[in-house]
Design a protein around this motif. Sequence first.
Motif, mmCIF file in Angstrom:
data_model
loop_
_atom_site.group_PDB
_atom_site.id
_atom_site.type_symbol
_atom_site.label_atom_id
_atom_site.label_comp_id
_atom_site.label_asym_id
_atom_site.label_seq_id
_atom_site.Cartn_x
_atom_site.Cartn_y
_atom_site.Cartn_z
ATOM 1 N N THR A 123 -1.073 18.062 -3.767
ATOM 2 C CA THR A 123 -0.394 16.475 -3.588
ATOM 3 C C THR A 123 0.796 16.744 -2.729
ATOM 4 O OG1 THR A 123 0.995 17.043 -5.553
ATOM 5 C CG2 THR A 123 -1.138 16.029 -5.987
ATOM 6 N N TYR A 124 1.120 15.403 -2.194
ATOM 7 C CA TYR A 124 2.191 15.245 -1.421
ATOM 8 C C TYR A 124 3.673 15.638 -2.219
ATOM 9 C CZ TYR A 124 -0.608 13.260 2.151
ATOM 10 O OH TYR A 124 -1.744 13.169 3.237
ATOM 11 N N GLY A 125 4.580 16.099 -1.472
ATOM 12 C CA GLY A 125 6.047 16.309 -2.081
ATOM 13 C C GLY A 125 5.843 17.715 -2.871
ATOM 14 N N PRO A 126 7.176 17.850 -3.550
ATOM 15 C CA PRO A 126 8.054 16.639 -3.839
ATOM 16 C C PRO A 126 9.128 16.658 -2.615
ATOM 17 C CG PRO A 126 8.761 18.846 -4.848
ATOM 18 C CD PRO A 126 7.499 19.061 -4.213
ATOM 19 N N THR A 173 5.129 9.776 0.802
ATOM 20 C CA THR A 173 4.072 10.260 0.203
ATOM 21 C C THR A 173 2.494 9.990 0.949
ATOM 22 O OG1 THR A 173 5.061 10.116 -2.069
ATOM 23 C CG2 THR A 173 2.537 10.209 -2.142
ATOM 24 N N THR A 185 6.960 14.728 5.169
ATOM 25 C CA THR A 185 6.290 14.872 3.835
ATOM 26 C C THR A 185 6.134 16.605 3.765
ATOM 27 O OG1 THR A 185 4.417 14.314 2.478
ATOM 28 C CG2 THR A 185 3.938 14.905 4.873
#
Length: 217
Positions: free
Chosen positions: A44-47, A60, A69
Amino acid sequence: MPCNQIKFAFLFFFLSVSSYAQLGFCNGSKGSPIFTEDFGNGTTYGPALPAGVTTYTFITGAPQDGQYTLFYHSNQFTTWHYSLDHTPDATNGPNGKMLLMNANAVTSGDFYKKTVTGLCVNTTFEFSAWLMNVYNPTTNYCGAGQIPINVRFEIWDATETVLLRSGNTGNIFGSPTPLWQQFALVFTTTNQTSVVLKMKNNGLGGCGNDLAIDDIS
């Protein structure tokens, strides 16, 4: 934390206040790092990075100009290379992440900023990091107008009032295939036991000037 001869990371090129410092790696024992950054892992993107680490805006998804990102591969646009992080599945587990920056001339602030403490005085340190220009020139999207990445590094004293060292990477153009490059510089402290490291955009706005950063140590 006891002081050690350490690897910091992410200075590709280094310029002293009065003269060019030698670009290269430390030939002696480097000791154990007291500062490492591999940006974690996951799909997933991030944090988002902690407050004060960058002046760019977290997104995101695919970063537009002035945004960044964290993600496990670099192909955020069809014109960007598909590459995993610098050490896929090797040091930080499956789906290791990288820092992806979409730089522009307006947002010339900090890509990354870090205060490092516990340094020994009169000691030699090696600064190193891995960087990639993510633009794929075989797409011909930018044509002859491709803007290379160019990063300025600064080392400040702990109060950020005295610039101790600074230098630029020079222009790094996109390559036909994904290419991670490591850059390093040997630096000797005088009376400093802590410093502030800053990485800044030194490139122009336009088509290109997009980069990935990984394995700061």
